[in-house]
Motif scaffolding. Sequence first.
Motif, PDB file in Angstrom:
ATOM      1  N   MET A 261     -19.699  -2.793  90.094  1.00 52.39           N
ATOM      2  CA  MET A 261     -18.450  -2.348  90.665  1.00 52.39           C
ATOM      3  C   MET A 261     -17.405  -2.283  89.562  1.00 52.39           C
ATOM      4  N   LYS A 262     -16.647  -1.209  89.547  1.00 53.27           N
ATOM      5  CA  LYS A 262     -15.592  -1.048  88.549  1.00 53.27           C
ATOM      6  C   LYS A 262     -14.246  -1.167  89.232  1.00 53.27           C
ATOM      7  N   LEU A 263     -13.364  -1.917  88.596  1.00 52.71           N
ATOM      8  CA  LEU A 263     -12.005  -2.081  89.105  1.00 52.71           C
ATOM      9  C   LEU A 263     -11.067  -1.160  88.330  1.00 52.71           C
ATOM     10  N   SER A 264     -10.096  -0.634  89.007  1.00 48.39           N
ATOM     11  CA  SER A 264      -9.108   0.183  88.313  1.00 48.39           C
ATOM     12  C   SER A 264      -8.168  -0.728  87.510  1.00 48.39           C
ATOM     13  N   ARG A 265      -7.451  -0.127  86.605  1.00 50.62           N
ATOM     14  CA  ARG A 265      -6.518  -0.891  85.772  1.00 50.62           C
ATOM     15  C   ARG A 265      -5.460  -1.608  86.616  1.00 50.62           C
ATOM     16  N   PRO A 266      -4.796  -0.918  87.569  1.00 47.55           N
ATOM     17  CA  PRO A 266      -3.787  -1.623  88.368  1.00 47.55           C
ATOM     18  C   PRO A 266      -4.372  -2.775  89.197  1.00 47.55           C
ATOM     19  N   VAL A 267      -5.554  -2.579  89.752  1.00 55.04           N
ATOM     20  CA  VAL A 267      -6.173  -3.639  90.553  1.00 55.04           C
ATOM     21  C   VAL A 267      -6.540  -4.822  89.665  1.00 55.04           C
ATOM     22  N   SER A 268      -7.076  -4.557  88.497  1.00 53.65           N
ATOM     23  CA  SER A 268      -7.429  -5.636  87.570  1.00 53.65           C
ATOM     24  C   SER A 268      -6.203  -6.448  87.185  1.00 53.65           C
ATOM     25  N   TRP A 269      -5.118  -5.770  86.846  1.00 55.74           N
ATOM     26  CA  TRP A 269      -3.891  -6.476  86.471  1.00 55.74           C
ATOM     27  C   TRP A 269      -3.292  -7.228  87.653  1.00 55.74           C
ATOM     28  N   PHE A 270      -3.381  -6.641  88.844  1.00 60.21           N
ATOM     29  CA  PHE A 270      -2.877  -7.321  90.030  1.00 60.21           C
ATOM     30  C   PHE A 270      -3.652  -8.620  90.277  1.00 60.21           C
ATOM     31  N   LEU A 271      -4.976  -8.565  90.189  1.00 59.28           N
ATOM     32  CA  LEU A 271      -5.787  -9.755  90.415  1.00 59.28           C
ATOM     33  C   LEU A 271      -5.519 -10.825  89.366  1.00 59.28           C
ATOM     34  N   LEU A 272      -5.365 -10.416  88.126  1.00 62.25           N
ATOM     35  CA  LEU A 272      -5.044 -11.364  87.058  1.00 62.25           C
ATOM     36  C   LEU A 272      -3.673 -11.991  87.303  1.00 62.25           C
ATOM     37  N   ALA A 273      -2.695 -11.176  87.646  1.00 59.45           N
ATOM     38  CA  ALA A 273      -1.345 -11.692  87.925  1.00 59.45           C
ATOM     39  C   ALA A 273      -1.357 -12.616  89.141  1.00 59.45           C
ATOM     40  N   PHE A 274      -2.143 -12.274  90.161  1.00 59.86           N
ATOM     41  CA  PHE A 274      -2.236 -13.123  91.342  1.00 59.86           C
ATOM     42  C   PHE A 274      -2.805 -14.488  90.990  1.00 59.86           C
ATOM     43  N   GLY A 275      -3.821 -14.509  90.135  1.00 65.10           N
ATOM     44  CA  GLY A 275      -4.405 -15.779  89.705  1.00 65.10           C
ATOM     45  C   GLY A 275      -3.414 -16.642  88.961  1.00 65.10           C
ATOM     46  N   VAL A 276      -2.659 -16.042  88.063  1.00 67.11           N
ATOM     47  CA  VAL A 276      -1.637 -16.782  87.314  1.00 67.11           C
ATOM     48  C   VAL A 276      -0.545 -17.265  88.262  1.00 67.11           C
ATOM     49  N   TRP A 277      -0.089 -16.395  89.144  1.00 67.53           N
ATOM     50  CA  TRP A 277       0.951 -16.743  90.114  1.00 67.53           C
ATOM     51  C   TRP A 277       0.487 -17.902  91.010  1.00 67.53           C
ATOM     52  N   SER A 278      -0.744 -17.839  91.454  1.00 63.06           N
ATOM     53  CA  SER A 278      -1.279 -18.890  92.314  1.00 63.06           C
ATOM     54  C   SER A 278      -1.248 -20.242  91.604  1.00 63.06           C
ATOM     55  N   TRP A 279      -1.653 -20.269  90.360  1.00 60.52           N
ATOM     56  CA  TRP A 279      -1.607 -21.524  89.604  1.00 60.52           C
ATOM     57  C   TRP A 279      -0.177 -22.010  89.443  1.00 60.52           C
ATOM     58  N   PHE A 280       0.735 -21.119  89.113  1.00 58.21           N
ATOM     59  CA  PHE A 280       2.137 -21.509  88.923  1.00 58.21           C
ATOM     60  C   PHE A 280       2.705 -22.124  90.204  1.00 58.21           C
ATOM     61  N   ILE A 281       2.517 -21.454  91.313  1.00 59.78           N
ATOM     62  CA  ILE A 281       3.069 -21.916  92.586  1.00 59.78           C
ATOM     63  C   ILE A 281       2.450 -23.237  93.014  1.00 59.78           C
ATOM     64  N   TRP A 282       1.130 -23.348  92.963  1.00 62.37           N
ATOM     65  CA  TRP A 282       0.477 -24.541  93.492  1.00 62.37           C
ATOM     66  C   TRP A 282       0.590 -25.736  92.573  1.00 62.37           C
ATOM     67  N   VAL A 283       0.708 -25.544  91.270  1.00 67.08           N
ATOM     68  CA  VAL A 283       0.965 -26.673  90.370  1.00 67.08           C
ATOM     69  C   VAL A 283       2.353 -27.240  90.676  1.00 67.08           C
ATOM     70  N   THR A 284       3.327 -26.347  90.864  1.00 68.18           N
ATOM     71  CA  THR A 284       4.672 -26.791  91.223  1.00 68.18           C
ATOM     72  C   THR A 284       4.655 -27.532  92.554  1.00 68.18           C
ATOM     73  N   PHE A 285       3.927 -26.991  93.529  1.00 68.71           N
ATOM     74  CA  PHE A 285       3.836 -27.636  94.834  1.00 68.71           C
ATOM     75  C   PHE A 285       3.194 -29.021  94.719  1.00 68.71           C
ATOM     76  N   ALA A 286       2.101 -29.127  93.967  1.00 71.02           N
ATOM     77  CA  ALA A 286       1.407 -30.410  93.822  1.00 71.02           C
ATOM     78  C   ALA A 286       2.311 -31.450  93.150  1.00 71.02           C
ATOM     79  N   LYS A 287       3.070 -31.035  92.142  1.00 73.42           N
ATOM     80  CA  LYS A 287       4.020 -31.956  91.502  1.00 73.42           C
ATOM     81  C   LYS A 287       5.058 -32.444  92.502  1.00 73.42           C
ATOM     82  N   ASN A 288       5.587 -31.524  93.293  1.00 76.30           N
ATOM     83  CA  ASN A 288       6.586 -31.899  94.294  1.00 76.30           C
ATOM     84  C   ASN A 288       5.984 -32.785  95.381  1.00 76.30           C
ATOM     85  N   LEU A 289       4.760 -32.512  95.761  1.00 75.33           N
ATOM     86  CA  LEU A 289       4.078 -33.332  96.757  1.00 75.33           C
ATOM     87  C   LEU A 289       3.905 -34.756  96.240  1.00 75.33           C
ATOM     88  N   TRP A 290       3.520 -34.866  94.985  1.00 77.54           N
ATOM     89  CA  TRP A 290       3.282 -36.187  94.390  1.00 77.54           C
ATOM     90  C   TRP A 290       4.577 -36.997  94.310  1.00 77.54           C
TER      91      TRP A 290
END
Length: 81
Positions: free
Chosen positions: A1-30
Motif C-alpha cells: 500500500m502506498k500513502l500519499s505525501r499529505p497522508v504520510s505527513w498527517f499521520l506523522l504529525a498526528f503521532g507527534v501531536w499524540s505524544w505531546f498531548i498525552w505526555v502533558t496529560f500524564a505529567k498533570n495527572l501525576w
Amino acid sequence: MKLSRPVSWFLLAFGVWSWFIWVTFAKNLWKDGSGLAFDDAGDPTAYFWVHLLLAITSFLLGTAVGVIGFRGVRALRSKDA
C-alpha cells in the motif's frame, strides 16, 4: 500500500501531536492536587488508573500511527531521489 505525501505527513504529525498531548496529560495527572487522582492517604484512585491506562494506550497508538507516517514519508523521499 502506498500513502500519499499529505497522508504520510498527517499521520506523522498526528503521532507527534499524540505524544505531546498525552505526555502533558500524564505529567498533570501525576501532579494532581484536586483529590481526583489520589486520595487523602496519597494512594492512587480508580480515576488515576483509568486515565493512566488511557494515556498508555494513546502513547502506543500514537507511536504506531507516527511510525506508519514516518515510513510513508521516508518511502516518498527515497522514491523522489
